[in-house]
Design a protein around this motif. Structure first.
Motif, mmCIF file in Angstrom:
data_model
loop_
_atom_site.group_PDB
_atom_site.id
_atom_site.type_symbol
_atom_site.label_atom_id
_atom_site.label_comp_id
_atom_site.label_asym_id
_atom_site.label_seq_id
_atom_site.Cartn_x
_atom_site.Cartn_y
_atom_site.Cartn_z
ATOM 1 N N VAL A 60 0.834 -1.202 0.000
ATOM 2 C CA VAL A 60 0.000 0.000 0.000
ATOM 3 C C VAL A 60 0.871 1.256 0.000
ATOM 4 O O VAL A 60 0.529 2.256 -0.635
ATOM 5 N N GLU A 61 2.003 1.216 0.709
ATOM 6 C CA GLU A 61 2.947 2.343 0.652
ATOM 7 C C GLU A 61 3.300 2.676 -0.794
ATOM 8 O O GLU A 61 3.334 3.847 -1.191
ATOM 9 N N ALA A 62 3.623 1.625 -1.560
ATOM 10 C CA ALA A 62 4.007 1.846 -2.952
ATOM 11 C C ALA A 62 2.815 2.302 -3.790
ATOM 12 O O ALA A 62 2.939 3.201 -4.634
ATOM 13 N N ARG A 63 1.670 1.705 -3.562
ATOM 14 C CA ARG A 63 0.498 2.031 -4.387
ATOM 15 C C ARG A 63 -0.062 3.423 -4.100
ATOM 16 O O ARG A 63 -0.704 4.015 -4.970
ATOM 17 N N CYS A 64 0.176 3.935 -2.895
ATOM 18 C CA CYS A 64 -0.376 5.260 -2.577
ATOM 19 C C CYS A 64 0.650 6.374 -2.771
ATOM 20 O O CYS A 64 0.329 7.550 -2.588
ATOM 21 N N GLY A 65 1.890 6.031 -3.119
ATOM 22 C CA GLY A 65 2.885 7.050 -3.405
ATOM 23 C C GLY A 65 3.770 7.432 -2.241
ATOM 24 O O GLY A 65 4.626 8.309 -2.385
ATOM 25 N N LEU A 66 3.600 6.790 -1.085
ATOM 26 C CA LEU A 66 4.524 7.048 0.020
ATOM 27 C C LEU A 66 5.905 6.474 -0.293
ATOM 28 O O LEU A 66 6.924 6.968 0.191
ATOM 29 N N MET A 67 5.942 5.416 -1.082
ATOM 30 C CA MET A 67 7.184 4.742 -1.467
ATOM 31 C C MET A 67 7.191 4.579 -2.984
ATOM 32 O O MET A 67 6.166 4.226 -3.571
ATOM 33 N N SER A 68 8.323 4.851 -3.623
ATOM 34 C CA SER A 68 8.428 4.635 -5.063
ATOM 35 C C SER A 68 8.638 3.152 -5.353
ATOM 36 O O SER A 68 8.996 2.372 -4.467
ATOM 37 N N LYS A 69 8.454 2.782 -6.617
ATOM 38 C CA LYS A 69 8.679 1.392 -7.001
ATOM 39 C C LYS A 69 10.146 1.001 -6.808
ATOM 40 O O LYS A 69 10.454 -0.119 -6.403
ATOM 41 N N ASP A 70 11.046 1.922 -7.092
ATOM 42 C CA ASP A 70 12.463 1.627 -6.885
ATOM 43 C C ASP A 70 12.763 1.413 -5.404
ATOM 44 O O ASP A 70 13.578 0.549 -5.044
ATOM 45 N N GLU A 71 12.116 2.181 -4.545
ATOM 46 C CA GLU A 71 12.313 1.996 -3.112
ATOM 47 C C GLU A 71 11.773 0.645 -2.652
ATOM 48 O O GLU A 71 12.349 0.006 -1.766
ATOM 49 N N PHE A 72 10.668 0.202 -3.237
ATOM 50 C CA PHE A 72 10.149 -1.127 -2.909
ATOM 51 C C PHE A 72 11.148 -2.203 -3.342
ATOM 52 O O PHE A 72 11.388 -3.168 -2.613
ATOM 53 N N ARG A 73 11.738 -2.034 -4.521
ATOM 54 C CA ARG A 73 12.746 -2.999 -4.981
ATOM 55 C C ARG A 73 13.949 -3.021 -4.039
ATOM 56 O O ARG A 73 14.514 -4.079 -3.763
ATOM 57 N N ASP A 74 14.340 -1.841 -3.547
ATOM 58 C CA ASP A 74 15.429 -1.790 -2.564
ATOM 59 C C ASP A 74 15.056 -2.562 -1.304
ATOM 60 O O ASP A 74 15.869 -3.301 -0.746
#
Length: 642
Positions: A363-377
């Motif tokens: 949800v962090e990634a989907r709502c924009g709190l976290m970028s996709k690159d940050e999720f990959r990290d």
């Protein structure tokens, strides 16, 4: 049972739980509690608790329990040691002696005189005490902002069902203070005296109170057409009024969090939801899940802008919010009890916490709190942590859940060998893998989102809804729901990933997602503020140790060159190949081992100075996540907003 019958049965079960609040015994007077927080700035709370009892013409024994197994702490950690005043009396003021049961400090036994209709219990409690398992359920205070956990000031009569026993709260605050809690407010007879509607004991203990002098609210409810979402309110408290002017980008992201969670779960198991957030440097950072609210305490600097909200600070609100579905509404059957003292079985915390960890970061990634690159990290960090985890060679992941309450604190020595509450992050990896399996086997037609819609199905509660007994599930329920989405050996996957010991880590998840996880010579470009990214000097992938910035050894991997060289935790490297210690020199020496397979170290070991040799010949290596261009990027589609 086919899919429709299973869903129908689940809906009936959920509806039954939501109607429990209407069946609370109206003939039994509720308990009364008056919490006095006027001395909270001096780290003291007091309360007067009135417990009705049936009159008897003979003396009777009444047994009282202080809450021991607090919801969300996963262990017997109620902070009873912080009770610093306790008297029990009858309505006439005659004091009634009490004593603890041998071997059980949470259980008090009293001998009540004949014809006593009520027990009056006066309690004093010290806030801000050292705690471990119950930190989220403790109380913390300062001169400007405070958190009160109501269960800290409660005793419950043995045999009382916490879903069928009501309690009525009156709260007295310091002058100019305001309070927020999920318990419905009834009256405010004076500026600082607040009365609340009676609620169940379960809901009372599950409803923290945040209070302070400076207070502001934001509506987070979505207005997206066709999407039914209960009212959501963000309650802010701080010692600094300016801190309450949150960056509009943070507010917008939290609104999207509510929207994306509603789409992910497909349900709203509450009539309204309150996010309690203290933005303060006066209280310790903290967080805990609740059925109709979340408790969150973060430092002021972390919320100065969306860009400064990183790591654990950014994860906290989405994680605790998703727990309203996973952990509070749906709860492992062995954790659902009718009191606060019965032991709970915590084997399924890899679902309770592991699934929440995944959904919260998703949800962090989907709502924009976290970028996709940050999720990959984040994924790369957790894959690497799991890859190097060595306690899995002697205990299955399941055991870290079963032993949760003794593993909360990280081991300062040999942490990979002992482990911690690994079910959070390795549980998250299990659920990402499950998501990838479902998508792969259904050509992306189904996903874990569909699992969530089935798992969290619930009727919309009414506006008078005040409590809910959790809806229980078992291991077999999880397998059945997963199989309803795609046939697969889910039982075998759970046994391999969760329930058996292993050597190494199976990287099937990486391949399914369309990536590779392999050692490269270049150091990975992961920001140091990434959650759980080791900020010290990490050479686990090569010689097998980690160091603090001054060269002190913090961890070692068994079987590695560092282990073979008899390097121990706490040793400090002071020389490398006849030169003084520095980080760059160590990095260079490791890189040169392709040509010179020996590194000579001078170390301090207490008062001793020792010479040690590292035998290693493979050069610089850093395990990291990279795209496999021969496969589609399944992670990309997982992270796309709904």
């Amino acid at each position: 049972m086919n899919h429709l019958l299973r869903l129908s049965a689940l809906t009936i079960i959920c509806l039954t739980h939501f109607l429990l609040s209407a069946s609370l015994d109206a003939q039994t007077p509720p308990l009364q509690i008056e919490i006095d927080a006027r001395d909270i700035a001096r780290k003291l709370l007091s309360a007067k608790l009135t417990i009705p009892i049936t009159k008897s013409e003979q003396p009777q024994e009444v047994v009282l329990w202080y809450p021991k197994w607090l919801p969300g702490t996963h262990g017997p950690g109620g902070p009873i040691a912080n009770v610093a005043g306790l008297t029990i009396s009858d309505p006439a003021g005659t004091e009634i002696p009490w004593k603890r049961s041998p071997g059980e400090v949470y259980r008090l036994v009293t001998s009540v005189p004949p014809n006593t209709s009520e027990l009056i219990i006066q309690i004093r409690y010290i806030t801000d005490q050292p705690t471990t398992n119950s930190m989220g359920h403790d109380s913390f205070s300062s001169s400007r902002v405070a958190v009160i956990s109501p269960g800290n000031l409660l005793f419950v009569r043995e045999g009382n069902n916490i879903d069928e026993t009501n309690i009525s709260l009156q709260l007295r605050l310091p002058k100019k203070w305001q309070a927020a809690t999920a318990i419905k407010r009834k009256t405010q007879s004076a500026e600082t005296i607040v009365g609340y509607e009676p609620t169940s004991l379960r809901n009372f203990v599950d409803s923290p109170i945040m209070c302070g002098e400076h207070y502001r609210t934001f509506e987070l409810t979505t207005t997206e057409p066709g999407l039914v979402v209960a009212p959501h309110v963000l309650h802010l408290f701080s010692e600094k009024p300016a801190a309450l002017d949150l960056d509009s980008k943070i507010i917008d992201s939290l609104k999207r969090m509510v929207t994306q969670t509603a789409k992910l779960t497909g349900s709203q198991p509450f009539d309204r939801f309150d996010i309690l957030l203290a933005i303060t440097d006066l209280l310790p950072a903290n967080g805990l899940e609740h059925s109709r609210s979340t408790l969150n305490v973060l430092p002021i600097s972390s919320l100065s802008s969306l860009d400064t909200l990183k790591g654990w600070n950014r994860l906290l609100i989405p994680h605790e919010y998703l727990h309203a579905w996973c952990g509070k509404f749906r709860q492992p059957a062995e954790m659902v009890t009718s009191d606060f003292q019965s032991p709970q079985g915590t084997d399924l915390l890899w679902v309770y916490e592991g699934l929440t960890q995944y959904l919260g970061e998703l949800v962090e990634a989907r709502c924009g709190l976290m970028s996709k690159d940050e999720f990959r990290d984040r994924l790369s960090v957790e894959l690497r942590n799991a890859y190097h985890q060595q306690n899995r060679q002697w205990r299955p992941l399941l055991d870290t859940a079963a032993a949760s309450h003794i593993l909360r604190d990280r081991s300062p020595n040999w942490s990979k060998l002992r482990g911690s509450q690994d079910y959070y992050m390795e549980g998250m990896l299990f659920w990402i893998e499950a998501d990838a399996i479902i998508r792969t086997h259904t050509a992306n037609a189904k996903s874990l989102d569909d699992f969530c819609h089935l798992f969290f199905a619930s009727p919309q509660p009414t506006a008078t809804y005040q409590t809910s007994k959790p809806s229980p599930y078992t291991r077999q329920d999880i397998i059945a729901l997963l199989n309803s989405l795609t046939p697969y050996d889910w039982d075998g996957l759970i046994r391999r990933r969760i329930e058996t010991v292993r050597t190494g880590y199976d990287l099937q998840i990486v391949d399914l997602l369309g990536y590779e996880f392999k050692p490269l010579a270049d150091r990975p470009r992961i920001p140091t503020n990434t959650f759980r990214y080791f900020s010290g000097i990490d050479h686990l992938d090569t010689v097998g140790f980690t160091l603090s910035s001054d060269g002190t050894v913090t961890d070692i991997k068994l079987g590695s060159p560092a282990d073979t060289a008899n390097i121990a935790p706490g040793m400090k490297i002071i020389g490398i190949d006849n030169y003084k210690w520095n980080r760059e020199r160590l990095d260079a020496a490791i890189a040169e081992t392709e040509f010179i397979p020996t590194i000579n170290l001078i170390v301090e070991d207490g008062e001793a100075i020792k010479s040690l040799q590292l035998q290693y010949s493979q050069g610089a290596r850093y395990l990291q996540l990279r795209r496999n261009k021969d496969k589609s990027d399944l992670l990309e589609s997982i992270l796309n907003p709904r």
